[in-house]
Design a protein around this motif. Structure first.
Motif, PDB file in Angstrom:
ATOM      1  N   LEU A  23      28.236-103.668  58.438  1.00 55.43           N
ATOM      2  CA  LEU A  23      27.273-102.694  57.909  1.00 55.43           C
ATOM      3  C   LEU A  23      26.626-103.118  56.589  1.00 55.43           C
ATOM      4  CD1 LEU A  23      29.066 -99.374  58.846  1.00 55.43           C
ATOM      5  CD2 LEU A  23      26.850-100.181  59.674  1.00 55.43           C
ATOM      6  N   VAL A  24      27.114-104.163  55.970  1.00 52.97           N
ATOM      7  CA  VAL A  24      26.554-104.612  54.697  1.00 52.97           C
ATOM      8  C   VAL A  24      25.071-104.953  54.843  1.00 52.97           C
ATOM      9  CG1 VAL A  24      26.662-106.405  52.926  1.00 52.97           C
ATOM     10  CG2 VAL A  24      28.766-105.441  53.845  1.00 52.97           C
ATOM     11  N   GLY A  25      24.703-105.679  55.883  1.00 55.58           N
ATOM     12  CA  GLY A  25      23.305-106.080  56.078  1.00 55.58           C
ATOM     13  C   GLY A  25      22.352-104.902  56.182  1.00 55.58           C
ATOM     14  N   PRO A  26      22.599-103.978  57.120  1.00 54.68           N
ATOM     15  CA  PRO A  26      21.668-102.851  57.214  1.00 54.68           C
ATOM     16  C   PRO A  26      21.671-101.949  55.986  1.00 54.68           C
ATOM     17  CG  PRO A  26      23.409-102.654  58.869  1.00 54.68           C
ATOM     18  CD  PRO A  26      23.552-103.988  58.216  1.00 54.68           C
ATOM     19  N   VAL A  27      22.801-101.832  55.301  1.00 50.27           N
ATOM     20  CA  VAL A  27      22.836-101.010  54.089  1.00 50.27           C
ATOM     21  C   VAL A  27      21.954-101.643  53.002  1.00 50.27           C
ATOM     22  CG1 VAL A  27      24.327-100.251  52.185  1.00 50.27           C
ATOM     23  CG2 VAL A  27      25.036 -99.877  54.553  1.00 50.27           C
ATOM     24  N   VAL A  28      21.997-102.955  52.872  1.00 52.90           N
ATOM     25  CA  VAL A  28      21.144-103.638  51.894  1.00 52.90           C
ATOM     26  C   VAL A  28      19.667-103.444  52.259  1.00 52.90           C
ATOM     27  CG1 VAL A  28      20.436-105.919  51.025  1.00 52.90           C
ATOM     28  CG2 VAL A  28      22.865-105.321  51.154  1.00 52.90           C
ATOM     29  N   VAL A  29      19.340-103.618  53.538  1.00 50.68           N
ATOM     30  CA  VAL A  29      17.950-103.447  53.973  1.00 50.68           C
ATOM     31  C   VAL A  29      17.491-102.005  53.746  1.00 50.68           C
ATOM     32  CG1 VAL A  29      16.402-103.527  55.972  1.00 50.68           C
ATOM     33  CG2 VAL A  29      18.047-105.366  55.601  1.00 50.68           C
ATOM     34  N   LEU A  30      18.349-101.045  54.056  1.00 50.96           N
ATOM     35  CA  LEU A  30      17.997 -99.641  53.812  1.00 50.96           C
ATOM     36  C   LEU A  30      17.813 -99.365  52.318  1.00 50.96           C
ATOM     37  CD1 LEU A  30      20.328 -97.917  56.405  1.00 50.96           C
ATOM     38  CD2 LEU A  30      17.829 -97.773  56.357  1.00 50.96           C
ATOM     39  N   GLY A  31      18.668 -99.947  51.495  1.00 49.64           N
ATOM     40  CA  GLY A  31      18.529 -99.779  50.041  1.00 49.64           C
ATOM     41  C   GLY A  31      17.211-100.330  49.533  1.00 49.64           C
ATOM     42  N   ILE A  32      16.818-101.497  50.042  1.00 47.68           N
ATOM     43  CA  ILE A  32      15.531-102.081  49.661  1.00 47.68           C
ATOM     44  C   ILE A  32      14.393-101.185  50.139  1.00 47.68           C
ATOM     45  CG2 ILE A  32      13.966-104.025  50.118  1.00 47.68           C
ATOM     46  CD1 ILE A  32      16.529-105.810  50.190  1.00 47.68           C
ATOM     47  N   GLY A  33      14.526-100.688  51.376  1.00 44.74           N
ATOM     48  CA  GLY A  33      13.493 -99.803  51.917  1.00 44.74           C
ATOM     49  C   GLY A  33      13.326 -98.535  51.100  1.00 44.74           C
ATOM     50  N   LEU A  34      14.446 -97.973  50.648  1.00 42.35           N
ATOM     51  CA  LEU A  34      14.376 -96.773  49.807  1.00 42.35           C
ATOM     52  C   LEU A  34      13.794 -97.088  48.431  1.00 42.35           C
ATOM     53  CD1 LEU A  34      17.758 -95.037  50.689  1.00 42.35           C
ATOM     54  CD2 LEU A  34      15.463 -94.192  51.202  1.00 42.35           C
ATOM     55  N   ALA A  35      14.256 -98.189  47.845  1.00 42.98           N
ATOM     56  CA  ALA A  35      13.804 -98.544  46.495  1.00 42.98           C
ATOM     57  C   ALA A  35      12.315 -98.858  46.452  1.00 42.98           C
ATOM     58  CB  ALA A  35      14.607 -99.737  45.974  1.00 42.98           C
TER      59      ALA A  35
END
Length: 129
Positions: free
Chosen positions: A67-79
């Motif tokens: 889940l690390v990969g999608p969480v990082v991508v989601l964090g970038i998407g939110l930011a």
């Protein structure tokens, strides 16, 4: 150690919950279900690495199924308020939730059948030590 009983069902239910939450989030994002269907199985391309052996296959599979990969991508998407990144993160996490719901966990180097959720397949050998 084999995951059994209630713990096994809790872990699968968590996968179902993750899948459901990602589907809900993706529906609210409004990116279109064709794109979702197109990209949903992309993380499984890592299975090709099993052709080079079980250790490399497990490494590649785990890289695309943690889940690390999608969480990082989601964090970038939110930011960055980037709907494309949010879509990718939600699709990727939905795939992981789907796999976990079915009992496919992160892999050990002994082979594809040996996962953190237990041994998968019909004729289940003893768990690696």
């Amino acid at each position: 150690m084999q995951v059994t009983g209630a713990v096994r069902w809790v872990l699968r239910f968590e996968g179902l919950g993750l899948l459901g939450l990602c589907l809900l989030g993706y529906a609210r994002l409004g990116q279109g279900w064709g794109q979702f269907a197109l990209w949903f199985l992309v993380p499984d391309l890592a299975l090709i690495a099993y052709l080079a052996g079980p250790r490399l296959g497990a490494w590649a599979y785990n890289l695309t199924h943690a889940l690390v990969g999608p969480v990082v991508v989601l964090g970038i998407g939110l930011a960055l308020a980037a709907p494309g990144a949010l879509a990718v993160g939600l699709i990727w996490a939905a795939h992981i939730g789907f796999d976990r719901m079915l009992g496919y966990g992160l892999k050990y180097g002994q082979g594809f059948r040996f996962t953190h959720l237990g041994v998968i397949g019909r004729d289940k050998p003893s768990q690696p030590g």
